[in-house]
Design a protein around this motif. Structure first.
Motif, mmCIF file in Angstrom:
data_model
loop_
_atom_site.group_PDB
_atom_site.id
_atom_site.type_symbol
_atom_site.label_atom_id
_atom_site.label_comp_id
_atom_site.label_asym_id
_atom_site.label_seq_id
_atom_site.Cartn_x
_atom_site.Cartn_y
_atom_site.Cartn_z
ATOM 1 N N SER A 108 46.558 16.124 19.731
ATOM 2 C CA SER A 108 47.514 16.069 18.619
ATOM 3 C C SER A 108 46.816 16.095 17.266
ATOM 4 O O SER A 108 47.476 16.206 16.227
ATOM 5 C CB SER A 108 48.384 14.815 18.736
ATOM 6 N N ILE A 109 45.481 15.995 17.264
ATOM 7 C CA ILE A 109 44.724 16.059 16.006
ATOM 8 C C ILE A 109 44.219 17.489 15.854
ATOM 9 O O ILE A 109 43.271 17.912 16.517
ATOM 10 C CB ILE A 109 43.567 15.048 16.011
ATOM 11 N N SER A 110 44.875 18.237 15.010
ATOM 12 C CA SER A 110 44.628 19.669 14.884
ATOM 13 C C SER A 110 43.364 19.968 14.081
ATOM 14 O O SER A 110 42.839 19.105 13.363
ATOM 15 C CB SER A 110 45.820 20.342 14.192
ATOM 16 N N SER A 111 42.920 21.217 14.199
ATOM 17 C CA SER A 111 41.769 21.666 13.413
ATOM 18 C C SER A 111 42.032 21.523 11.916
ATOM 19 O O SER A 111 41.110 21.220 11.148
ATOM 20 C CB SER A 111 41.455 23.132 13.750
ATOM 21 N N LEU A 201 54.059 5.871 13.239
ATOM 22 C CA LEU A 201 53.320 6.815 14.085
ATOM 23 C C LEU A 201 53.713 8.252 13.749
ATOM 24 O O LEU A 201 52.856 9.127 13.598
ATOM 25 C CB LEU A 201 53.603 6.536 15.564
ATOM 26 N N ASP A 202 55.003 8.495 13.644
ATOM 27 C CA ASP A 202 55.502 9.844 13.369
ATOM 28 C C ASP A 202 55.022 10.342 12.009
ATOM 29 O O ASP A 202 54.622 11.501 11.867
ATOM 30 C CB ASP A 202 57.033 9.844 13.434
ATOM 31 N N SER A 203 55.040 9.463 11.002
ATOM 32 C CA SER A 203 54.613 9.866 9.656
ATOM 33 C C SER A 203 53.128 10.202 9.613
ATOM 34 O O SER A 203 52.674 10.954 8.749
ATOM 35 C CB SER A 203 54.925 8.752 8.652
ATOM 36 N N GLU A 204 52.358 9.655 10.568
ATOM 37 C CA GLU A 204 50.925 9.921 10.625
ATOM 38 C C GLU A 204 50.587 11.044 11.603
ATOM 39 O O GLU A 204 49.416 11.286 11.908
ATOM 40 C CB GLU A 204 50.166 8.650 11.011
ATOM 41 N N GLY A 205 51.611 11.725 12.114
ATOM 42 C CA GLY A 205 51.379 12.884 12.969
ATOM 43 C C GLY A 205 51.119 12.561 14.426
ATOM 44 O O GLY A 205 50.535 13.373 15.148
ATOM 45 N N PHE A 206 51.559 11.384 14.891
ATOM 46 C CA PHE A 206 51.357 10.986 16.284
ATOM 47 C C PHE A 206 52.696 10.735 16.957
ATOM 48 O O PHE A 206 53.700 10.470 16.303
ATOM 49 C CB PHE A 206 50.486 9.733 16.370
ATOM 50 N N ARG A 207 52.687 10.812 18.304
ATOM 51 C CA ARG A 207 53.896 10.584 19.090
ATOM 52 C C ARG A 207 53.703 9.408 20.038
ATOM 53 O O ARG A 207 52.640 9.243 20.634
ATOM 54 C CB ARG A 207 54.269 11.823 19.917
ATOM 55 N N LEU A 208 54.767 8.644 20.195
ATOM 56 C CA LEU A 208 54.769 7.512 21.111
ATOM 57 C C LEU A 208 54.988 8.008 22.535
ATOM 58 O O LEU A 208 55.866 8.818 22.794
ATOM 59 C CB LEU A 208 55.892 6.556 20.715
ATOM 60 N N ASN A 209 54.155 7.537 23.462
ATOM 61 C CA ASN A 209 54.336 7.858 24.878
ATOM 62 C C ASN A 209 55.179 6.752 25.511
ATOM 63 O O ASN A 209 54.670 5.691 25.850
ATOM 64 C CB ASN A 209 52.971 7.960 25.572
ATOM 65 N N MET A 210 56.470 7.009 25.654
ATOM 66 C CA MET A 210 57.395 5.978 26.111
ATOM 67 C C MET A 210 57.074 5.510 27.528
ATOM 68 O O MET A 210 57.335 4.356 27.885
ATOM 69 C CB MET A 210 58.832 6.497 26.052
ATOM 70 N N ARG A 211 56.492 6.390 28.351
ATOM 71 C CA ARG A 211 56.190 6.003 29.740
ATOM 72 C C ARG A 211 55.133 4.907 29.805
ATOM 73 O O ARG A 211 55.050 4.179 30.782
ATOM 74 C CB ARG A 211 55.714 7.219 30.543
ATOM 75 N N LYS A 212 54.310 4.793 28.762
ATOM 76 C CA LYS A 212 53.233 3.804 28.772
ATOM 77 C C LYS A 212 53.460 2.683 27.769
ATOM 78 O O LYS A 212 52.541 1.947 27.430
ATOM 79 C CB LYS A 212 51.893 4.491 28.486
ATOM 80 N N THR A 213 54.685 2.566 27.294
ATOM 81 C CA THR A 213 55.020 1.490 26.367
ATOM 82 C C THR A 213 55.446 0.260 27.164
ATOM 83 O O THR A 213 56.332 0.340 28.017
ATOM 84 C CB THR A 213 56.155 1.933 25.423
#
Length: 295
Positions: A108-111, A201-213
Motif C-alpha cells: 500500500s506504500i506506493s513508489s 488510517l484512511d487519511s494516511e493512505g492505509f486500510r484496516l484489515n477487519m479480519r485481524k481486528t
C-alpha cells in the motif's frame, strides 16, 4: 537533510558507479526472486526478495541515509534497541487491548510516496527517482527487501504521531510494530473511537484489515505481538508447552535436531528475552549447546 544533487555523487556515497546504479534501475526484474510464504492464518503472502547485489545496496542506503533519522517511540518494529517486548510492555495489565492490522502494508506504500519521502529528505529530483527505483518494485515497497521496513516506518511517521496524539487525549497507549497497531487503556472504547481510528488510517493512505481486528478485555487472554500481556509479557500456554516438548525431545535425541538448530535458537532467544536467567532457560541453553556440538 541530504545535499546530494547528482547521480555521480550518489554513486560515490554508495561506493559504486553510475552505470551500476542504472543497471539496477533499468533491469530491476532480474534482481528479484518471487515466491510465496504461508501466513499463520493459512493465506499466502507474496515475497519479492532482492538478490544479494541489490540487497547489499539497499542495506547501504539504510546505513547511509535512513537509519539515523529519528522516529517516534511508539514505532517499535525494525529499530535497533526495540523488539516485540518493547512493543508489548505499554499494554500490560490494561482493561482493554485493541489490535489492528494494516492491510497489505508494504504494497500500500506506493513508489510515489517513497519518492516524496526522498524529496523531503533533500535529495535532488533525479537522485530521489533513482533511490526510489532502487528500493521499490512494481510500483510499491517489496515485501522481502531490507529497506522496506525502514522506509515504511518513515512514511508512517505522521500516522504514528496522529494516533499517539489521539490516544494520549483518551489516556490510552499506542504502539505500532510494522503493520500491527495496538491500543490499550482503562477507560471506555466506543464505536466513535473505532470510527476515528479508521479515519486516521484512511487519511494516511492505509486500510484496516477487519479480519485481524481484535478487541480483548481483561477477562480474556490479551495477546500483543504473540505475547500474553494480561499481567506481564509471557508466551501463551500452548506455545510454552510446544517449546518444552521440543527441548525435551532434543535432550533425548540431540542428533535428530541438528537440522532444526535454528528453531531451537529462535525459541531460546524468545524465552531469554522474557526471562533471561530462569532455570528453564539455563537448561534449554545446555540442550542447544549439546545439539550445536553435533553440527
Amino acid at each position: 537533510m541530504y545535499d546530494i544533487n547528482s547521480l555521480d555523487k550518489l554513486a560515490s556515497e554508495l561506493n559504486t558507479s553510475e552505470f551500476e546504479l542504472l543497471r539496477f534501475v533499468y533491469r530491476s526484474g532480474e534482481f528479484y526472486r518471487r515466491f510465496k510464504r504461508r501466513k499463520s492464518n493459512g493465506d499466502q503472502r507474496v515475497i519479492h526478495a532482492p538478490q544479494e547485489p541489490l540487497k547489499n545496496l539497499q542495506r547501504l542506503i539504510i546505513r547511509k541515509f535512513l537509519s539515523a533519522i529519528p522516529l517516534p517511540d511508539s514505532c517499535t518494529g525494525f529499530r535497533p534497541g526495540k523488539s516485540i517486548l518493547t512493543n508489548t510492555l505499554p499494554h500490560c495489565g490494561r482493561r482493554f487491548v485493541f489490535n489492528i492490522d494494516i492491510e497489505d502494508f508494504f504494497s500500500s506504500i506506493s513508489s510515489e510516496r517513497v519518492l516524496g519521502l526522498f524529496l523531503r529528505l533533500g535529495f535532488a529530483f533525479p537522485v530521489a527517482c533513482v533511490l526510489t527505483e532502487l528500493t521499490t518494485f512494481m510500483g510499491s515497497l517489496p515485501q522481502g527487501a531490507p529497506s522496506s521496513p525502514y522506509l515504511a516506518n518513515l512514511i508512517s511517521h505522521s500516522l504514528d504521531m496522529e494516533m499517539s496524539e489521539y490516544c494520549q487525549e483518551k489516556g490510552w497507549n499506542y504502539t505500532r510494530y510494522c503493520d500491527d497497531i495496538t491500543i490499550s487503556g482503562d477507560s471506555m472504547f466506543t464505536l466513535a473511537d473505532m470510527k476515528m481510528v479508521n479515519e486516521i488510517l484512511d487519511s494516511e493512505g492505509f486500510r484496516l484489515n477487519m479480519r485481524k481486528t481484535r478487541f480483548l478485555r481483561r477477562n480474556s487472554a490479551q495477546i500483543v505481538s504473540g505475547l500474553v500481556v494480561n499481567k506481564r509479557p509471557n508466551l501463551p500456554r500452548e506455545k510454552r508447552r510446544m517449546i518444552r516438548a521440543m527441548f525435551h525431545q532434543a535432550s533425548l535425541n540431540p542428533e535428530k535436531f541438528v537440522n532444526r538448530k535454528t528453531d531451537l535458537e529462535n525459541h531460546l532467544s524468545m524465552l531469554s528475552m522474557l526471562n533471561p536467567q530462569t532455570s528453564e532457560v539455563i537448561k534449554y541453553r545446555a540442550i542447544l549447546n549439546q545439539v550445536a556440538g553435533l553440527a
